[in-house]
Design an enzyme around this catalytic site. Structure first.
Site, PDB file in Angstrom:
ATOM      1  CG  ASP A 138      43.162  16.634 -43.331  1.00 21.51           C
ATOM      2  OD1 ASP A 138      44.149  17.181 -42.801  1.00 21.51           O
ATOM      3  OD2 ASP A 138      42.605  17.079 -44.350  1.00 21.51           O
ATOM      4  CG  ASP A 180      43.820  10.293 -44.136  1.00 19.34           C
ATOM      5  OD1 ASP A 180      45.020  10.079 -43.929  1.00 19.34           O
ATOM      6  OD2 ASP A 180      43.366  11.401 -44.487  1.00 19.34           O
ATOM      7  CE1 TYR A 193      47.817  20.257 -50.081  1.00 26.97           C
ATOM      8  CE2 TYR A 193      49.062  18.647 -51.340  1.00 26.97           C
ATOM      9  CZ  TYR A 193      48.027  18.947 -50.459  1.00 26.97           C
ATOM     10  OH  TYR A 193      47.231  17.940 -49.966  1.00 26.97           O
ATOM     11  CD  GLU A 208      43.675  20.626 -43.161  1.00 23.66           C
ATOM     12  OE1 GLU A 208      43.603  21.855 -43.424  1.00 23.66           O
ATOM     13  OE2 GLU A 208      43.576  19.756 -44.037  1.00 23.66           O
TER      14      GLU A 208
END
Length: 388
Positions: free
Chosen positions: A149, A147, A227, A151
């Site tokens: 991620d 995965d 979120y 950012e």
């Protein structure tokens, strides 16, 4: 993983709300579909991963792997004062004895460790190097996939190197990783498909700086971080994971519905999107609320993260009152004496989100993160509604 870069809005507004009476929960249609339940687990938490109840979980994403010298690595550097250890992955793989269909992935990057992505994605040779390291990572630790991620592409994130080329280079990076994972499939004589997923930002800035419409060719699924809409950058309190816009949408940072729409309009297949659910809240202190005007006020602090396990005992207790924003489908706690406001997720808001994802045709849910729950209250709420 838990944070997003958003513009701080320092406005005052009145918003209508109902009291503590629970609103009628939606009736989800009966559905035999098998939904994905992706659990992020934080390797830097003081938690025994062998105790995870995986009876309803389909995937576990271990957070995090790092990027060093352009390669995905298991970094034992401390995060929040705790060293990560590969022994965690041994424990997670051991959970397959309880759930043979469980998939274990490692998430590379996150908020703190995304600094190496832009350089790793920059050239064909750097992408090849990174992709080969991802495949090696999967093979060395007997994982079911990887995965990513990042950012964020072409955004500064936590002070990261970023460049306009990130937008297309991210696509090329995923293509390279997909090819190397497929090579592992060939090595297994086609017996095993290795998964590739990403965690995505929920806002327009993320969508504008990626090529989501092209990524479906390489990804098995993605997890939207729906979120932190109001978060640790904001001296104004507000919902951090509201399903719908509030009664004052001009003051909202985002909504779950908007985030999903941004992804699908960009061309990513809705049936491969997982909806992010936070098992933590955001707390603002010194909120300058007046009367019924509780939302969207200045505060002395920014919205600091607080795990559900650390504040559940204050729901309608200890001076805190639970309120329900029936327009946004979001709860919050307010303590007028302490002037403390907590935006959070609960069983009622989860029920509405599950109903929405079923009607929208999403793949399932992702949540951050397992150890933040209390006695599986939030996880059980999600699982029970997915089964309806």
């Amino acid at each position: 993983m838990k944070f997003s870069i958003l513009i701080v809005v320092t406005l005052f507004a009145f918003i209508s709300f109902t009291g503590c009476k629970p609103a009628q929960k939606p009736k989800a249609e009966s559905n035999s579909k098998e939904y994905m339940v992706v659990a992020y687990v934080a390797g830097y938490r003081d938690f025994d991963f062998s105790t995870i109840d995986v009876s309803g979980i389909t995937h576990i994403n271990y957070a995090f792997g790092n990027i060093r010298d352009g390669e995905a690595v298991f970094d034992t550097t401390k995060i929040d004062g705790k060293n990560l250890t590969p022994d965690d992955l041994v424990k997670l793989n051991g959970l397959k004895s309880k759930n043979p269909d469980l998939k274990i992935l490692v998430s590379i990057g996150g908020w703190s460790w995304s600094g190496g992505f832009s350089d790793a994605a920059l050239t064909e040779s750097s992408r090849k190097r990174f992709a080969e390291s991802c495949a090696r990572f999967v093979k060395d630790y007997q994982l079911d996939g990887i995965d990513l991620d990042w950012e964020y592409p072409n955004q500064v994130g936590a002070g990261n190197i970023h460049r306009p080329e990130d937008v297309h280079n991210f696509t090329l990076m995923l293509k390279a990783v997909r090819e190397e994972l497929d090579n592992l499939t060939v090595e297994s004589d086609g017996e095993k498909h290795y998964l590739l997923s990403i965690a995505t930002g929920a806002d327009k800035a993320y969508v504008d700086n990626t090529e989501l419409g092209k990524l479906g060719e390489y990804l098995d699924f993605l997890n939207i971080m729906t979120y932190d809409f109001y978060n640790g950058l904001h001296h104004v309190n507000g919902h951090h994971s509201n399903l719908n816009p509030s009664a004052q949408p001009d003051l909202d940072m985002n909504s779950v519905v908007n985030a999903v729409d941004l992804h699908t309009k960009a061309g990513f297949p809705v049936e491969r999107i997982n909806l992010g659910i936070p098992f933590y809240g955001r707390i603002w202190k010194g909120v300058e609320a007046d009367g019924n005007q509780i939302l969207f006020n200045k505060a002395e602090t920014v919205g600091m993260g607080i795990d559900y396990v650390d504040f559940f005992q204050n729901i309608n207790a200890n001076g805190y009152t639970r309120y329900w924003d029936d327009t946004a489908k979001a709860p919050y706690l307010w303590n007028p004496e302490k002037k403390e406001f907590i935006s959070y997720e609960d069983e009622e808001s989860i029920a509405y989100k599950i109903d929405y994802l079923k009607k929208r045709g999403l793949a399932g849910i992702m949540f951050w993160e397992y150890s933040a729950d209390h006695d599986k209250v939030l996880l059980n709420a999600a699982l029970s509604n997915l089964k309806k």
